[in-house]
Enzyme design. Structure first.
Site, PDB file in Angstrom:
ATOM      1  N   GLN A   1       0.825  -1.206   0.000  1.00  0.00           N
ATOM      2  CA  GLN A   1       0.000   0.000   0.000  1.00  0.00           C
ATOM      3  C   GLN A   1       0.863   1.260   0.000  1.00  0.00           C
ATOM      4  O   GLN A   1       1.833   1.348   0.763  1.00  0.00           O
ATOM      5  CB  GLN A   1      -0.827  -0.043   1.287  1.00  0.00           C
ATOM      6  CG  GLN A   1      -1.738   1.132   1.539  1.00  0.00           C
ATOM      7  CD  GLN A   1      -2.386   0.998   2.906  1.00  0.00           C
ATOM      8  OE1 GLN A   1      -1.734   1.238   3.926  1.00  0.00           O
ATOM      9  NE2 GLN A   1      -3.631   0.585   2.941  1.00  0.00           N
TER      10      GLN A   1
ATOM     11  N   HIS B   1       0.086  -4.298   3.433  1.00  0.00           N
ATOM     12  CA  HIS B   1      -1.288  -4.373   3.933  1.00  0.00           C
ATOM     13  C   HIS B   1      -1.545  -5.796   4.419  1.00  0.00           C
ATOM     14  O   HIS B   1      -2.017  -5.983   5.532  1.00  0.00           O
ATOM     15  CB  HIS B   1      -2.294  -3.960   2.850  1.00  0.00           C
ATOM     16  CG  HIS B   1      -3.718  -3.942   3.333  1.00  0.00           C
ATOM     17  ND1 HIS B   1      -4.741  -3.301   2.691  1.00  0.00           N
ATOM     18  CD2 HIS B   1      -4.286  -4.507   4.415  1.00  0.00           C
ATOM     19  CE1 HIS B   1      -5.875  -3.462   3.364  1.00  0.00           C
ATOM     20  NE2 HIS B   1      -5.627  -4.192   4.405  1.00  0.00           N
TER      21      HIS B   1
ATOM     22  N   PHE C   1      -4.059  -3.401  13.667  1.00  0.00           N
ATOM     23  CA  PHE C   1      -3.972  -3.733  12.246  1.00  0.00           C
ATOM     24  C   PHE C   1      -3.365  -5.130  12.069  1.00  0.00           C
ATOM     25  O   PHE C   1      -3.881  -5.962  11.324  1.00  0.00           O
ATOM     26  CB  PHE C   1      -3.131  -2.657  11.563  1.00  0.00           C
ATOM     27  CG  PHE C   1      -3.053  -2.722  10.053  1.00  0.00           C
ATOM     28  CD1 PHE C   1      -4.075  -3.231   9.282  1.00  0.00           C
ATOM     29  CD2 PHE C   1      -1.928  -2.206   9.398  1.00  0.00           C
ATOM     30  CE1 PHE C   1      -3.991  -3.251   7.880  1.00  0.00           C
ATOM     31  CE2 PHE C   1      -1.835  -2.220   8.013  1.00  0.00           C
ATOM     32  CZ  PHE C   1      -2.864  -2.750   7.253  1.00  0.00           C
TER      33      PHE C   1
ATOM     34  N   HIS D   1      -5.819  -7.741  13.122  1.00  0.00           N
ATOM     35  CA  HIS D   1      -6.872  -7.901  12.107  1.00  0.00           C
ATOM     36  C   HIS D   1      -6.364  -8.772  10.951  1.00  0.00           C
ATOM     37  O   HIS D   1      -7.072  -9.684  10.497  1.00  0.00           O
ATOM     38  CB  HIS D   1      -7.310  -6.531  11.594  1.00  0.00           C
ATOM     39  CG  HIS D   1      -8.222  -6.593  10.410  1.00  0.00           C
ATOM     40  ND1 HIS D   1      -9.579  -6.806  10.526  1.00  0.00           N
ATOM     41  CD2 HIS D   1      -7.972  -6.507   9.084  1.00  0.00           C
ATOM     42  CE1 HIS D   1     -10.123  -6.838   9.306  1.00  0.00           C
ATOM     43  NE2 HIS D   1      -9.173  -6.652   8.425  1.00  0.00           N
ATOM     44  N   GLU D   2      -5.165  -8.479  10.476  1.00  0.00           N
ATOM     45  CA  GLU D   2      -4.626  -9.234   9.337  1.00  0.00           C
ATOM     46  C   GLU D   2      -4.380 -10.696   9.698  1.00  0.00           C
ATOM     47  O   GLU D   2      -4.673 -11.601   8.902  1.00  0.00           O
ATOM     48  CB  GLU D   2      -3.352  -8.566   8.811  1.00  0.00           C
ATOM     49  CG  GLU D   2      -3.609  -7.197   8.175  1.00  0.00           C
ATOM     50  CD  GLU D   2      -4.559  -7.258   6.976  1.00  0.00           C
ATOM     51  OE1 GLU D   2      -4.367  -8.120   6.108  1.00  0.00           O
ATOM     52  OE2 GLU D   2      -5.509  -6.460   6.919  1.00  0.00           O
TER      53      GLU D   2
ATOM     54  N   LYS E   1      -8.059 -12.325  10.367  1.00  0.00           N
ATOM     55  CA  LYS E   1      -8.911 -12.463   9.180  1.00  0.00           C
ATOM     56  C   LYS E   1      -8.252 -13.340   8.103  1.00  0.00           C
ATOM     57  O   LYS E   1      -8.908 -14.183   7.515  1.00  0.00           O
ATOM     58  CB  LYS E   1      -9.232 -11.086   8.602  1.00  0.00           C
ATOM     59  CG  LYS E   1     -10.133 -11.146   7.349  1.00  0.00           C
ATOM     60  CD  LYS E   1     -10.595  -9.759   6.890  1.00  0.00           C
ATOM     61  CE  LYS E   1     -11.430  -9.847   5.614  1.00  0.00           C
ATOM     62  NZ  LYS E   1     -11.829  -8.507   5.127  1.00  0.00           N
ATOM     63  N   HIS E   2      -6.971 -13.115   7.854  1.00  0.00           N
ATOM     64  CA  HIS E   2      -6.308 -13.796   6.728  1.00  0.00           C
ATOM     65  C   HIS E   2      -5.308 -14.869   7.178  1.00  0.00           C
ATOM     66  O   HIS E   2      -5.292 -15.976   6.645  1.00  0.00           O
ATOM     67  CB  HIS E   2      -5.577 -12.770   5.855  1.00  0.00           C
ATOM     68  CG  HIS E   2      -6.483 -11.703   5.305  1.00  0.00           C
ATOM     69  ND1 HIS E   2      -7.368 -11.942   4.290  1.00  0.00           N
ATOM     70  CD2 HIS E   2      -6.643 -10.396   5.643  1.00  0.00           C
ATOM     71  CE1 HIS E   2      -8.042 -10.819   4.008  1.00  0.00           C
ATOM     72  NE2 HIS E   2      -7.617  -9.865   4.817  1.00  0.00           N
TER      73      HIS E   2
END
Ligand code: AMP
Ligand code: AMP
Length: 224
Positions: free
Chosen positions: A32, A59, A109, A112-113, A116-117
């Site tokens: 990003q 990102h 952040f 979250h990454e 989620k992933h």
């Protein structure tokens, strides 16, 4: 002879193998441009560690399927544990900077990454190796250098989408996907660069499928 045991054991082994097999086909590695996160209507907040470098930041590394679908939030029992990436924290702050408001150290952040992933790739990564792999990929890429070698600078100027794609392909050997967003005045600009990585997370590959989206044929590369 009772056959129930001889039938059920192979089936159980098959089920066990299937449940640990990876449920995705490849990864998107997404970088990003911070200037394009920050100059939008939503604006941004610098991390508590200070203004990030004028470079692409990570990102995420996102498991994806060849049909374009993707798994998410695969293991709620594997919440982000900051202590597992203790040795990577300064590198994460430099290379995977949060820009969300309110200003924070990035933990939200990264969590979250991972949740989620990353948890959808636990067949190949643990939390540490997920972040380490992404950091190593970023440093091997030198994306900004590839663009600058082609005369493409984050100077607020406009560049051909094709020239940006060609410069990245020249530098990395692989065709990128370019995601655009719009600045505060509605101008289309270079926001994120997607490259693809094989399912074991070990090497770049040509993308099996590109995300959908549209950039103008000339896009802004804003300063940061
Ligand atoms: P994802 O859910 O992984 O597809 O990422 C999208 C989410 O990440 C959105 O909530 C974005 O607002 C957020 N996001 C994107 N870039 C950043 C960044 N540099 N810092 C903090 N959050 C971000
Ligand atoms: P289009 O200009 O949409 O017809 O796309 C032509 C080719 O470029 C297709 O292979 C697309 O997948 C690819 N493409 C379109 N937009 C982008 C983009 N922003 N970044 C990378 N590839 C793209």
């Amino acid at each position: 002879m009772n056959s129930s045991a001889s039938v059920s054991l192979p089936i159980l082994l098959l089920l066990a193998a299937l449940s640990s097999a990876q449920a995705y086909d490849f990864f998107y590695f997404v970088l990003q441009w911070p200037g394009s996160y920050c100059d939008t209507k939503q604006s941004c907040c610098y991390p508590t560690s200070g203004k990030p470098a004028a470079d692409f930041g990570i990102h995420g590394l996102w498991p994806n399927n060849n049909d374009g679908s993707y798994p998410s939030n695969c293991d709620p029992s594997s919440g982000f544990d900051k202590s597992k990436v203790r040795g990577l924290l300064s590198s994460l702050q430099s290379n995977w900077p949060t820009l969300a408001c309110p200003s924070n150290d990035g933990t939200n952040f990264w969590a979250h990454e991972w949740e989620k992933h990353g948890t959808c790739a636990e067949s190949v990564f643990n939390e540490y190796s997920y972040f380490k792999t992404a950091l190593d990929l970023k440093s091997s890429l030198n994306l900004l250098q590839s663009l600058q070698s082609a005369g493409i600078q984050p100077d607020g100027g406009y560049y051909g989408l094709k020239s940006i794609k060609d410069a990245i392909e020249q530098g990395t050997g692989y065709t990128p996907y370019i995601e655009c967003n719009v600045d505060g005045s509605g101008n289309s600009q270079l926001y994120q660069v997607y490259l693809c990585v094989d399912s074991s997370g070990s090497q770049l590959i040509e993308c099996p499928i590109f995300p959908r989206g549209k950039c103008n044929s000339q896009i802004e590369f804003p300063m940061f």
